[in-house]
Design a protein around this motif. Sequence first.
Motif, short mmCIF file in Angstrom:
data_model
loop_
_atom_site.label_atom_id
_atom_site.label_comp_id
_atom_site.label_asym_id
_atom_site.label_seq_id
_atom_site.Cartn_x
_atom_site.Cartn_y
_atom_site.Cartn_z
N SER A 294 0.72 -1.09 -0.02
CA SER A 294 -0.01 -0.06 0.06
C SER A 294 0.83 1.13 -0.04
O SER A 294 1.94 1.42 0.35
N LYS A 295 0.45 2.08 -0.32
CA LYS A 295 0.76 3.63 -0.39
C LYS A 295 1.18 3.90 1.00
O LYS A 295 2.00 4.89 1.55
N TRP A 296 0.24 3.50 1.84
CA TRP A 296 -0.10 3.73 3.40
C TRP A 296 1.15 3.23 3.95
O TRP A 296 1.76 3.92 4.75
N GLU B 299 4.08 2.85 2.40
CA GLU B 299 5.02 3.75 2.20
C GLU B 299 5.25 4.89 2.82
O GLU B 299 6.32 5.57 3.26
N GLU C 184 -7.69 3.55 1.34
CA GLU C 184 -6.92 3.31 0.33
C GLU C 184 -7.43 1.88 -0.42
O GLU C 184 -7.29 1.83 -1.65
#
Length: 88
Positions: free
Chosen positions: A40-42, A44, A68
């Motif tokens: 996930s971008k979370w 990162e 997300e």
Amino acid sequence: MIDNDKIQYLIDSNLEQVASLFLSDNNSSLEEALNVVYNSKWFEALNNPDTGLYFQSPLYNYELLKEEWLCSTLTSQGCTRVIGTRGS
């Protein structure tokens, strides 16, 4: 200023609790939950101390991850929040 060891502890603690929340909330397998979290971008953003997400509660972080994940599974154009930015 908080030292790097404490930041890493907070990141790891949040990560563990968010993965656990995802696992129980979605009746998913451990493999699926970890796949969603780690890709996930979370995740990162959590690992970037500049975002300050490590200092937020696991429930707050879980809501970001869930949003997300839901946005990635919907075809709707209604998902616009940028994860990892302060004040979002």
